[in-house]
Write a protein that holds these residues in place. Structure first.
Motif, short mmCIF file in Angstrom:
data_model
loop_
_atom_site.label_atom_id
_atom_site.label_comp_id
_atom_site.label_asym_id
_atom_site.label_seq_id
_atom_site.Cartn_x
_atom_site.Cartn_y
_atom_site.Cartn_z
N LEU A 1 -15.20 -7.30 -4.26
CA LEU A 1 -16.39 -6.97 -3.49
C LEU A 1 -16.36 -7.52 -2.07
O LEU A 1 -17.03 -7.01 -1.19
N THR A 2 -15.60 -8.57 -1.86
CA THR A 2 -15.50 -9.10 -0.50
C THR A 2 -14.25 -8.54 0.16
O THR A 2 -13.38 -7.97 -0.50
N LYS A 3 -14.18 -8.70 1.45
CA LYS A 3 -13.09 -8.09 2.21
C LYS A 3 -11.76 -8.76 1.87
O LYS A 3 -11.60 -9.96 2.04
N PRO A 4 -10.79 -7.95 1.41
CA PRO A 4 -9.47 -8.54 1.12
C PRO A 4 -8.78 -8.93 2.42
O PRO A 4 -9.06 -8.37 3.47
N GLY A 5 -7.88 -9.88 2.34
CA GLY A 5 -7.17 -10.34 3.53
C GLY A 5 -6.10 -9.37 3.99
O GLY A 5 -5.98 -9.06 5.17
N LYS A 6 -5.33 -8.90 3.02
CA LYS A 6 -4.19 -8.04 3.36
C LYS A 6 -4.03 -6.95 2.33
O LYS A 6 -4.40 -7.11 1.17
N CYS A 7 -3.44 -5.86 2.73
CA CYS A 7 -3.12 -4.78 1.81
C CYS A 7 -1.86 -5.16 1.03
O CYS A 7 -0.85 -5.50 1.64
N PRO A 8 -1.93 -5.10 -0.31
CA PRO A 8 -0.74 -5.46 -1.10
C PRO A 8 0.35 -4.40 -1.00
O PRO A 8 1.50 -4.65 -1.34
N SER A 9 -0.01 -3.24 -0.52
CA SER A 9 0.97 -2.16 -0.47
C SER A 9 1.75 -2.16 0.85
O SER A 9 2.97 -2.16 0.86
N CYS A 10 1.03 -2.19 2.00
CA CYS A 10 1.74 -2.11 3.29
C CYS A 10 1.59 -3.40 4.10
O CYS A 10 2.10 -3.48 5.20
N ARG A 11 0.88 -4.42 3.55
CA ARG A 11 0.68 -5.70 4.24
C ARG A 11 -0.21 -5.58 5.46
O ARG A 11 -0.32 -6.52 6.25
#
Ligand SMILES: [Zn+2]
Length: 92
Positions: A70-80
């Protein structure tokens, strides 16, 4: 007097919000907002409301995060990538 959770449910019923805008609006600190929001979603559903969570998503590659995030993720696990849309929650 309305509890913080009732206030949160009323705000979400008025229109979609992200966790960080709710935190700003209602004066929660960022460490507590995810828990509070999760509980508010659970009580709203228990009360028979339809809660729609539009999950967080990566602006670069379109990767969609789990609804539970629900909170903003730090980084995309797919493309960083770090340009991410925060999850949007609304109550219908
Ligand atoms: Zn991505």
């Amino acid at each position: 007097m309305a509890t913080a959770r009732q206030t949160m449910i009323a705000v979400l019923a008025a229109g979609p919000r992200t966790a960080s805008s709710l935190a700003r609006e209602l004066g929660f600190d960022r460490g507590r907002i995810e828990d509070e929001l999760r509980h508010a979603i659970r009580s709203a559903r228990a009360a028979g409301h339809t809660v729609v969570v539009e999950p967080a998503r990566c602006k670069a590659c379109g990767f969609t995060f789990d609804e539970a995030r629900l909170t903003k993720p730090g980084k995309c696990p797919s493309c960083r990538g770090s340009r991410l849309f925060e999850a949007l929650v609304r109550i219908e």
